[in-house]
Design a protein around this motif. Structure first.
Motif, short mmCIF file in Angstrom:
data_model
loop_
_atom_site.label_atom_id
_atom_site.label_comp_id
_atom_site.label_asym_id
_atom_site.label_seq_id
_atom_site.Cartn_x
_atom_site.Cartn_y
_atom_site.Cartn_z
N UNK A 1 0.83 -1.20 0.00
CA UNK A 1 0.00 0.00 0.00
C UNK A 1 0.87 1.26 0.00
N UNK A 2 1.88 1.28 0.85
CA UNK A 2 2.74 2.46 0.97
C UNK A 2 3.59 2.67 -0.28
N UNK A 3 3.88 1.62 -0.99
CA UNK A 3 4.63 1.75 -2.25
C UNK A 3 3.76 2.39 -3.32
N UNK A 4 2.45 2.21 -3.23
CA UNK A 4 1.52 2.77 -4.21
C UNK A 4 1.11 4.20 -3.90
N UNK A 5 0.94 4.53 -2.62
CA UNK A 5 0.48 5.86 -2.23
C UNK A 5 1.05 6.24 -0.88
N UNK A 6 1.15 7.55 -0.66
CA UNK A 6 1.66 8.05 0.62
C UNK A 6 0.68 7.72 1.73
N UNK A 7 1.21 7.27 2.84
CA UNK A 7 0.41 6.98 4.04
C UNK A 7 1.11 7.63 5.23
N UNK A 8 0.33 8.03 6.22
CA UNK A 8 0.92 8.57 7.44
C UNK A 8 0.79 7.53 8.56
N UNK A 9 1.47 7.80 9.65
CA UNK A 9 1.47 6.84 10.77
C UNK A 9 0.06 6.53 11.26
N UNK A 10 -0.77 7.57 11.39
CA UNK A 10 -2.11 7.33 11.94
C UNK A 10 -2.96 6.44 11.02
N UNK A 11 -2.83 6.61 9.71
CA UNK A 11 -3.58 5.76 8.78
C UNK A 11 -3.11 4.31 8.88
N UNK A 12 -1.80 4.14 8.96
CA UNK A 12 -1.22 2.79 9.07
C UNK A 12 -1.68 2.13 10.37
N UNK A 13 -1.62 2.87 11.45
CA UNK A 13 -2.06 2.32 12.75
C UNK A 13 -3.55 1.95 12.71
N UNK A 14 -4.37 2.81 12.09
CA UNK A 14 -5.80 2.53 12.00
C UNK A 14 -6.06 1.23 11.25
N UNK A 15 -5.34 1.02 10.15
CA UNK A 15 -5.49 -0.22 9.39
C UNK A 15 -5.11 -1.42 10.24
N UNK A 16 -4.02 -1.31 10.96
CA UNK A 16 -3.56 -2.41 11.81
C UNK A 16 -4.59 -2.74 12.89
N UNK A 17 -5.22 -1.72 13.44
CA UNK A 17 -6.26 -1.94 14.46
C UNK A 17 -7.43 -2.69 13.84
N UNK A 18 -7.86 -2.27 12.65
CA UNK A 18 -8.99 -2.94 12.01
C UNK A 18 -8.67 -4.38 11.65
N UNK A 19 -7.41 -4.67 11.42
CA UNK A 19 -7.01 -6.05 11.11
C UNK A 19 -6.79 -6.89 12.37
N UNK A 20 -6.94 -6.29 13.54
CA UNK A 20 -6.84 -7.02 14.80
C UNK A 20 -5.41 -7.33 15.23
N UNK A 21 -4.46 -6.52 14.84
CA UNK A 21 -3.06 -6.72 15.23
C UNK A 21 -2.87 -6.15 16.63
N UNK A 22 -2.14 -6.89 17.48
CA UNK A 22 -1.93 -6.45 18.86
C UNK A 22 -1.12 -5.16 18.91
N UNK A 23 -1.23 -4.45 20.04
CA UNK A 23 -0.56 -3.15 20.19
C UNK A 23 0.95 -3.26 20.03
N UNK A 24 1.56 -4.27 20.60
CA UNK A 24 3.02 -4.43 20.50
C UNK A 24 3.44 -4.70 19.06
N UNK A 25 2.70 -5.57 18.38
CA UNK A 25 3.01 -5.86 16.97
C UNK A 25 2.76 -4.64 16.09
#
Length: 163
Positions: free
Chosen positions: A18-42
């Motif tokens: 995704x980041x190779x295709x378009x610019x992303x910021x930290x908050x967008x990346x974190x939001x995606x990770x939360x929706x995918x159910x990734x733990x806080x440490x990961x």
């Protein structure tokens, strides 16, 4: 059928793509990770790795956001700054991007052009109510009220004296 859980490695690969295709910021990346159910440490480990490998860079993101919103959406500085704040971009980074990416002369030309285009779409953009409508339109687009007022004085509107 239930959704299959996303592993941390799959999430990292997806985000790199995704980041190779378009610019992303930290908050967008974190939001995606939360929706995918990734733990806080990961989540934090993945975000740090993306930053280290330069897939995510908030300064680069802010510059691209400013350019895109100004050129394509024709937003003013205030609305762009609010958009960056909603993405949790630090204020100093946002201010620098706004200062560096928007030329003052281009900004004023864009504002006048926007107001002229809106005025052409109005039946008679000559009265006080019409000028107030144009003023509100410029401010809602994120341009500074003082600049909108100045631009309205220079925009071609055939003034009627019947008001």
């Amino acid at each position: 059928m239930a959704k299959r859980a996303v592993t941390a490695d799959e999430a990292r690969v997806r985000l790199e793509t995704l980041c190779a295709r378009s610019e992303q910021c930290r908050s967008e990346v974190r939001r995606k990770l939360v929706t995918w159910g990734i733990s806080a440490a990961e989540r934090e480990a993945i975000v740090e790795r993306l930053i280290e490998r330069r897939f995510v860079d908030d300064e680069r993101y802010a510059r691209a956001y400013v350019r895109d919103k100004f050129i394509f959406s024709r937003w003013g500085r205030r609305k762009i700054a609010l958009g960056l704040a909603s993405k949790r971009i630090p204020r100093d980074v946002a201010d620098e991007a706004l200062r560096d990416e928007i030329d003052e002369e281009d900004y004023l030309v864009a504002l006048r052009s926007l107001l002229r285009a809106k005025a052409r779409g109005m039946e008679r953009p000559v009265g006080r109510d019409d000028r107030m409508r144009l003023f509100r339109f410029g401010v809602q687009r994120g341009f500074e009220p003082g600049l909108v007022g100045d631009a309205l004085r220079t925009v071609d509107c055939d003034d009627d004296d019947d008001e």
